[in-house]
Design a protein around this motif. Structure first.
Motif, PDB file in Angstrom:
ATOM      1  N   HIS A   1     -17.763 -19.968  18.346  1.00 14.90           N
ATOM      2  CA  HIS A   1     -17.774 -21.022  19.361  1.00 14.90           C
ATOM      3  C   HIS A   1     -18.540 -22.251  18.895  1.00 14.90           C
TER       4      HIS A   1
ATOM      5  N   LEU B   1     -22.737 -17.331  26.328  1.00 13.16           N
ATOM      6  CA  LEU B   1     -21.392 -17.897  26.393  1.00 13.16           C
ATOM      7  C   LEU B   1     -20.830 -17.946  27.808  1.00 13.16           C
TER       8      LEU B   1
ATOM      9  N   GLU C   1     -18.744 -13.983  18.196  1.00  8.84           N
ATOM     10  CA  GLU C   1     -18.114 -14.909  19.143  1.00  8.84           C
ATOM     11  C   GLU C   1     -18.951 -16.180  19.308  1.00  8.84           C
TER      12      GLU C   1
ATOM     13  N   ASP D   1     -24.018 -24.584  25.309  1.00  8.37           N
ATOM     14  CA  ASP D   1     -23.613 -25.978  25.080  1.00  8.37           C
ATOM     15  C   ASP D   1     -24.595 -26.949  25.712  1.00  8.37           C
TER      16      ASP D   1
END
Length: 505
Positions: free
Chosen positions: A63, A25, A59, A35
């Motif tokens: 996300h 992350l 988390e 991503d």
């Protein structure tokens, strides 16, 4: 074809940033590392993804969600931190003779997966090792790569397989993000638009430097950027006072605030960070209350919110908050238990006295017996409540643990902790979790004080992933059953793994 993404790094190489972010992350150019991997996989035509996660699993799932944003379907799989690839694949129960893409999702690389897959199709029976920027690119294709899957374990090693028939050198950048300097360089290079295949998507604005631009996110507020000698990326909802001076390459994250008169020179400001008035910072990473000088590798933790601090206060979700009726019933239960406290205190004293004598008998000398102090009749612990306040509490030195923790029900009644929740023990807290904290939980009831943090994290993840409505009753039963089997609650490792299986029933 489906993809298996490994995103189970601990990130110890990035201390102290790993207190706030797992590598998966970490923001790079105001997007999480994972991503970029998902975008690359989606563009290659793969829609089925298994994501292997460990630290900050909740988390990550919050996300990414179902993966709909990227046009993929994500199935999450919990593993031990940095667990070996072979062990994970064995537990996934996949047919390794099928076409499977294995890829690390916690490193940063230029788009390259489609090129790798198309090239590998030309050599269906041969292992194709992927290299980028003269290093392991962290991807391979099964079944041909099956004998070499150890190359995907973290930390990545330099690939040099003599049996490899084909080596594919991919054009682009590959950054392992295995040091603070590497992480800083990756962000600043992206902000300076040095990765042609990854041009920032924000709106472009001219700076005073004719060769570089600012890329500004939606709803960002800034002064006249064409007067600034700096350049880079300014995130969404960032607020930068018009009097702020920016020099060289700058990256300001989403929802940041930079107050008047500040000077940023070659800096990375991570999301939700406040930079105070008149502060001059150079060659540094700013993250919440951390100031990291990249050149000297010095770290300062700022206690003064007027200098550097968080723009976002983590509010723990209220869905698991213990209700008033339950708290009233617990008050009655706690009151009724008071006559038993002298007996529990006596048993606790006997247990601690027995442990001390046992330790002394095992010691070779009186000096050895004092090397590690034994636990007393009452075990003092440092806890953090659901408002973020730290306080001291205690439990009895008895088994089962559910009895030892009875005095802490007071904090449930007062609203500081929930009845069930994550471990509030400060010494085992990791990151800025938004989980509700409680007196009872798998870590509190099934593990002893000597259990390593890795074991605690994995047990909590396993329990969190269980959606059965009876999991809390099963937890209580497991804690009692563990006591009856161990008679001292000193079990470790495989013993608690067997008990955990009951959560699924």
């Amino acid at each position: 074809m489906q993809a298996i993404i490994f995103a189970n790094r601990l990130g110890d190489e990035l201390t102290p940033l790993n207190h706030y972010y797992c590598p998966t992350l970490l923001p790079v150019g105001n997007k999480a590392v994972i991503d970029y991997t998902l975008e690359d996989i989606a563009s290659s035509g793969i829609t089925q993804v298994k994501l292997v996660i460990s630290p900050q699993a909740k988390e990550i799932e919050q996300h990414l969600g179902s993966g709909k944003k990227w046009g993929v379907e994500i199935e999450y799989f919990l593993s031990k931190p940095e667990e070996e690839t072979s062990a994970v694949l064995k537990r996934l129960s996949l047919d390794t003779q099928d076409k499977l893409l294995l890829v690390r999702g916690d490193i940063f690389r230029s788009p390259s997966i489609m090129q790798f897959i198309e090239f590998s199709k030309e050599f269906p029976d041969n292992f194709v090792q992927a290299k980028m920027a003269n290093q392991n690119a962290g991807m391979m294709l099964l079944p041909a790569a099956l004998p070499h899957i150890a190359d995907l374990n973290w930390p990545l090693t330099q690939q040099d397989n003599e049996e490899a028939v084909v080596t594919l050198v991919l054009h682009g950048h590959c950054c392992r993000l295995d040091s603070i300097q590497s992480y800083m360089d990756t962000n600043l290079s992206l902000a300076a638009n040095e990765f042609p295949s990854l041009t920032p998507m924000e709106r472009s604005y001219n700076s005073a430097n004719p060769e570089q631009d600012f890329y500004v996110g939606a709803k960002a507020r800034t002064g006249q950027l064409n007067d600034q000698q700096g350049w880079g990326i300014l995130g969404e909802n960032a607020w930068i006072d018009p009097s702020v001076t920016m020099k060289n390459c700058i990256l300001v994250g989403n929802d940041c605030q930079v107050d008047k008169g500040s000077i940023l020179n070659n800096c990375l400001v991570l999301p939700h960070t406040y930079v105070g008035e008149g502060l001059e910072v150079k060659d540094s990473i700013l993250c919440k209350n951390l100031l990291i000088n990249v050149r000297t590798e010095g770290v300062i933790e700022i206690d003064d919110q007027a200098l550097i601090g968080s723009c976002k206060v983590a509010v723990k979700g209220g869905t698991d908050k213990t209700g008033l009726i339950t708290r009233f019933l617990l008050f009655i239960l706690l009151t009724m238990s008071l006559p038993l406290w002298p007996l529990l205190q006596a048993v606790s004293f006997i247990n601690s006295y027995g442990v001390k004598n046992s330790d002394n008998n095992k010691s070779e000398s009186p000096k050895d017996s004092l090397s590690e102090p034994a636990l007393g009749a009452r075990i003092t612990q440092s806890y953090k409540d659901n408002l973020g306040h730290t306080f001291q509490t205690w439990k009895w030195n008895i088994s089962p643990m559910i009895l030892a923790l009875i005095p802490q029900l007071y904090y449930v009644i007062s609203g500081r902790l929930d009845l069930f929740g994550s471990s509030p023990q400060v010494s085992y807290s990791h990151g800025q979790t938004t989980d509700r904290l409680g007196v009872f939980g798998p870590v509190q009831l099934l593990l002893d004080e000597s259990a390593p943090q890795e074991e605690r994290a994995l047990l909590a993840l396993e329990f969190e992933a269980n959606n059965h409505s009876t999991k809390y009753l099963s937890l209580i039963w497991c804690s009692l059953r563990v006591h009856s089997q161990s008679l001292g609650f000193n079990h470790r490792g495989s013993k608690h793994r067997g008990s955990m299986s009951e959560f699924e029933s």
